[in-house]
Design an enzyme around this catalytic site. Structure first.
Site, PDB file in Angstrom:
ATOM      1  N   GLY B 127       0.534  -1.166   0.012  1.00  0.00           N
ATOM      2  CA  GLY B 127       0.070  -0.078   0.058  1.00  0.00           C
ATOM      3  C   GLY B 127       0.891   1.237  -0.092  1.00  0.00           C
ATOM      4  O   GLY B 127       0.948   1.846   1.132  1.00  0.00           O
ATOM      5  N   SER B 129       1.224   3.730  -3.358  1.00  0.00           N
ATOM      6  CA  SER B 129       0.665   4.679  -4.318  1.00  0.00           C
ATOM      7  C   SER B 129      -0.447   5.065  -3.764  1.00  0.00           C
ATOM      8  O   SER B 129      -1.438   4.161  -3.412  1.00  0.00           O
ATOM      9  CB  SER B 129       0.831   4.259  -5.558  1.00  0.00           C
ATOM     10  OG  SER B 129       2.074   4.061  -6.245  1.00  0.00           O
ATOM     11  N   GLU B 244      13.007  -3.287  -3.716  1.00  0.00           N
ATOM     12  CA  GLU B 244      12.004  -3.518  -4.900  1.00  0.00           C
ATOM     13  C   GLU B 244      12.675  -3.425  -6.359  1.00  0.00           C
ATOM     14  O   GLU B 244      12.357  -4.162  -7.245  1.00  0.00           O
ATOM     15  CB  GLU B 244      10.795  -2.499  -4.750  1.00  0.00           C
ATOM     16  CG  GLU B 244       9.801  -2.853  -5.711  1.00  0.00           C
ATOM     17  CD  GLU B 244       8.586  -1.772  -5.899  1.00  0.00           C
ATOM     18  OE1 GLU B 244       8.560  -0.779  -5.111  1.00  0.00           O
ATOM     19  OE2 GLU B 244       7.777  -1.729  -6.447  1.00  0.00           O
ATOM     20  N   ASN B 384      10.515   5.185 -14.832  1.00  0.00           N
ATOM     21  CA  ASN B 384      12.005   5.440 -15.580  1.00  0.00           C
ATOM     22  C   ASN B 384      12.544   6.845 -15.492  1.00  0.00           C
ATOM     23  O   ASN B 384      13.984   7.059 -15.078  1.00  0.00           O
ATOM     24  CB  ASN B 384      12.098   4.539 -16.441  1.00  0.00           C
ATOM     25  CG  ASN B 384      12.110   3.080 -16.424  1.00  0.00           C
ATOM     26  OD1 ASN B 384      11.970   2.595 -15.612  1.00  0.00           O
ATOM     27  ND2 ASN B 384      12.533   2.226 -17.510  1.00  0.00           N
TER      28      ASN B 384
END
Lengths: 387, 398
Positions: B127, B129, B244, B384
């Protein structure tokens, strides 16, 4: 040199924009693609009433004898609303072939009903091994009395499910890969031995696989000269290329608009993300690609009706290569700049991206056409486009 | 320096491969390699099989019940699993929340949650974004108000992968709205069965529904479920994001896709010959193969660095950018290899056991959707553009 559209062309564009603004909002499009048929007869009828279906047809058969510039006007407008009705397969490919190659009887029988929207055509040419090499056709047509019997399998026939009549390419001579010996036949989709498997494509258009098993057609089903169908198919595909390039312009114009609006309103780090230079430059690159693609599309539209096959071949290859590359960049970057929302089904941007992606894959991808252009270039200088 | 595998590492690879041959169920392998839909039971079932062998948490140290593998061993394991067609291990528990708990969690939290992550009893989701907080994560607004020994949570998370399957969610929440953005955030562990939690699927452009919105309405969360200090959550969040990104290189999966591209190009015909004989198309494959080769070594360098420092640095951003771009290139090449057969949209055929009508070969069905879907790879886990900002700022001092 003149880049102006005629008064009639401007009126046609405005009429189409009015029609689609009213009857093809995104929510309406969703309903249409979710319906069983996947397209709207009602929209088709309205396009007929506007004269959009008949614009290229000969005057003798209810048409306006228009040019590829007229097609460009129509296709760009359809692209701006990502219209799923089978205009390219039925009108550009199907009706175009009948107009150019049909006998008087065939034209008289089919074209007025095309103009009124009652008759839908489709070109059943591609097969499992065809890829983008048009001569690689294995379907056979063997003479049978005064007619023919057709056997073979056609794949991903655009608009094949909606069609009333298929234009089937089949070999009356030669082997797959050979340019001579392909003939075209008008085949009623309800004829015995015709089996269709219709499905949606990723851009919510429809296509069909068609199996022909001992399909008997009369001698007058032959469209164009026996064994001489391939140049006709090639010209039809070139017309298709010019049309989808124009459609791509409409799609890309919307994507640039949507993306520019989005980055002006989406705030992160306390400011609209459009204030970040990296995104400004990305959008500037998108815009430049669209303008370059537009120029090539104009060149294609002013060339594709030419009787000079060598010229047509080169210019359409160049146009499809450039528009394909632009479509890839503009589509991918529109998604990227939208962020997560860009990959949702709910956002129109993803649907424009999908159509653009599939335009890139239709009638040969950018790599194919670059290779084709490169091969043609090696054979000699590109002839100058002429009026 | 020596980049070749040692005899021990080769023995380890053989051991992993042997295990996979014996223990990876054939139907599961077929689903994964065929690009079919995977359900919760597929992921959990495989997790449990690995757990029995002690391999369900390849990145964990021995102290916490992991196998204690070094960077090379983890890489070998990942590569073999991907190559064999094993379902990917869901990263949210083992690669995201677990390292945070190990570093910052209380002993009680570690004892409660880590064994259940390892066994597959708890499925986690992330949880982070929110609709208004993507790249600018620190602007998040989900509120957690302290009332005695609970936090009362209100707000919305989005892009939550697999929330529909999850038992728990780790959330960044705002515990002090008066402090500067990064300083008022806490890290909470929330039971998905709590009253007031609602999950709504988000359909993605390929027609799939793997991501969700998660809504919180007066959800009560025990204070014991806060990790670390109140208002220090941003520190833990950044630590997790590094992990991540390291995991996002996806080298093993890319290697499998690379093989798939070659196989497809060998099967598809262009001009009457296999597409792979077309030098232009083959060059594209060669280019991405070289990029992937480089990424594999870069990945190992970053993992080796990570093992020394215990936390990934900005180098992880290189993996994220290069890895996602290679994934996108490969999915795009697969689509282009199909030619016109890339057009049909046949979602029903993505369910295992589909026997209805089909256009083209069955293996071609997932390919275009995968291309469309993987546009997300350059957006999620820090876009990116954000990764390049990190590289510019933290590696170049710009």
């Amino acid at each position: 040199m003149n880049f102006d559209f005629s008064e009639e062309q401007n009126q046609l564009r405005e009429a189409l924009v009015r029609l689609l603004d009213r009857g093809y909002e995104f929510a309406r499009r969703k309903q249409i693609v979710a319906s069983d048929a996947g397209w709207s007869r009602d929209i088709w009828r309205q396009l007929a009433e506007l004269g959009a279906l008949a614009i290229r047809l000969p005057e003798a058969h209810g048409g306006a004898a228009g040019t590829a510039i007229d097609t460009l006007v129509v296709m760009e407008a359809l692209g701006r609303r990502i219209v799923v009705e089978p205009y390219v397969p039925a009108i550009i490919l199907g009706a175009g072939l009948v107009s150019r190659a049909g006998s008087d009887a065939q034209r008289t029988r089919l074209l007025p009903r095309v103009a009124s929207g009652e008759q839908l055509l489709a070109l059943a040419h591609d097969e499992a091994d065809t890829r983008y090499e048009l001569a690689r056709i294995a379907t056979r047509a063997r003479p049978d009395g005064t007619g023919y019997v057709l056997d073979g399998q056609k794949t991903v026939v655009l608009g094949g499910g909606a069609a009333d009549t298929l234009i089937v390419s089949a070999r009356t001579a030669g082997e797959p890969g050979e340019p001579i010996g392909v003939s075209l036949f008008l085949v009623d989709t309800h004829a015995a031995g015709v089996r269709r498997h219709s499905y949606a494509t990723h851009d919510d258009h429809r296509a069909a696989d068609v199996t022909l098993t001992g399909v008997k057609v009369a001698g007058d089903a032959l469209l164009g000269p026996a064994g001489g169908g391939l140049p006709l198919v090639e010209h039809a595909i070139e017309q298709g290329i010019a049309a989808v390039c124009a459609e791509a312009l409409g799609v890309m114009a919307i994507l640039v608009d949507l993306t520019a609006s989005y980055v002006k309103t989406r705030k992160q780090f306390g400011v609209p993300i459009g204030q970040f230079q990296v995104l400004q430059h990305r959008l500037a690159d998108m815009l430049m690609r669209v303008e370059q693609a537009r120029s090539m599309t104009y060149l294609a539209a002013t060339t594709v009706d030419s009787s000079d096959a060598a010229l047509r071949r080169r210019i359409t290859a160049a146009a499809k290569a450039m528009v394909g590359q632009a479509a890839r960049f503009v589509g991918q970057q529109a998604i990227q700049l939208h962020g997560g929302i860009g990959v949702t089904d709910e956002a129109p941007v993803s649907h424009y991206f999908k159509r653009l992606t599939l335009i890139g894959m239709t009638f040969g991808d950018a790599d194919h056409h670059l290779a084709r252009y490169s091969d043609l270039m090696a054979r000699g200088p590109t002839p100058a486009p002429r009026a | 320096m020596d980049l070749s595998y040692t005899a021990d590492e080769q023995r380890f690879r053989a051991e992993v491969r042997g295990f996979l041959q014996t223990n990876l169920p054939q139907d599961l392998r077929d689903k994964v390699l065929g690009g079919k839909h995977l359900g919760r039971e597929d992921f959990v079932g495989w997790h449990r099989i690995l757990h029995q062998r002690g391999w369900s948490t390849p990145n964990w140290p021995k102290d916490f019940g992991g196998p204690g593998w070094n960077a090379v061993e983890q890489h070998i394991f990942d590569e073999e699993c991907a190559d064999a067609g094993a379902p990917p291990l869901m990263p949210f528990g083992i690669r995201m929340v677990a390292p945070v708990l190990m570093a910052f969690g209380s002993r009680a939290q570690q004892d409660r949650f880590l064994p259940r992550i390892r066994s597959g009893e708890h499925w986690w989701c992330q949880g982070y974004s929110e609709p208004g907080s993507g790249s600018d994560l620190a602007s998040l607004r989900m509120r957690a108000e302290r009332r005695d020994d609970v936090y009362v949570c209100n707000g919305q998370k989005t892009w939550t992968t697999a929330a529909q399957h999850a038992d728990w969610i780790f959330c960044l929440v705002r515990t002090d709205p008066t402090r500067r953005q990064q300083q008022g955030i806490s890290f909470l562990l929330i039971d998905m069965k709590s009253p007031g939690v609602t999950v709504r699927p988000i359909v993605t452009l390929d027609g799939d529904a793997e991501v969700n919105e998660v809504w919180f309405e007066d959800v009560e969360v025990p204070v014991d479920n806060r990790v670390g200090e109140e208002n220090q959550g941003w520190t833990y969040a950044k630590y997790l994001l590094g992990h991540e990104r390291t995991g996002n290189a996806g080298v093993g999966m890319c290697k499998r896709w690379l093989k798939a591209v070659k196989r497809i190009a060998a099967e598809q015909r262009a001009g009457g010959r296999p597409l792979i004989e077309d030098a232009r198309f083959r060059d594209r494959i060669a280019q991405v193969e070289i990029e992937l080769m480089a990424l594999e070594v870069t990945h190992m360098r970053v993992l080796a660095m990570e093992l020394k420092k215990q936390a990934p640095g900005p180098e992880a951003s290189i993996l994220k950018v290069q890895g996602s771009e290679i994934q996108q290139t490969l999915t795009e090449l697969m689509m282009h290899a199909l030619g016109p057969q890339a057009l049909p949209f046949q979602p029903a055929a993505l369910d295992a056991g589909y026997t209805g009508a089909l256009s083209g070969p069955e293996w071609a069905v997932p390919i275009t959707g995968r291309y469309l879907n993987h546009r997300k790879a350059s957006i999620y886990a820090g876009s990116n553009e954000i990764q390049r900002n990190i590289i510019a700022k933290h590696m170049l001092g710009l």
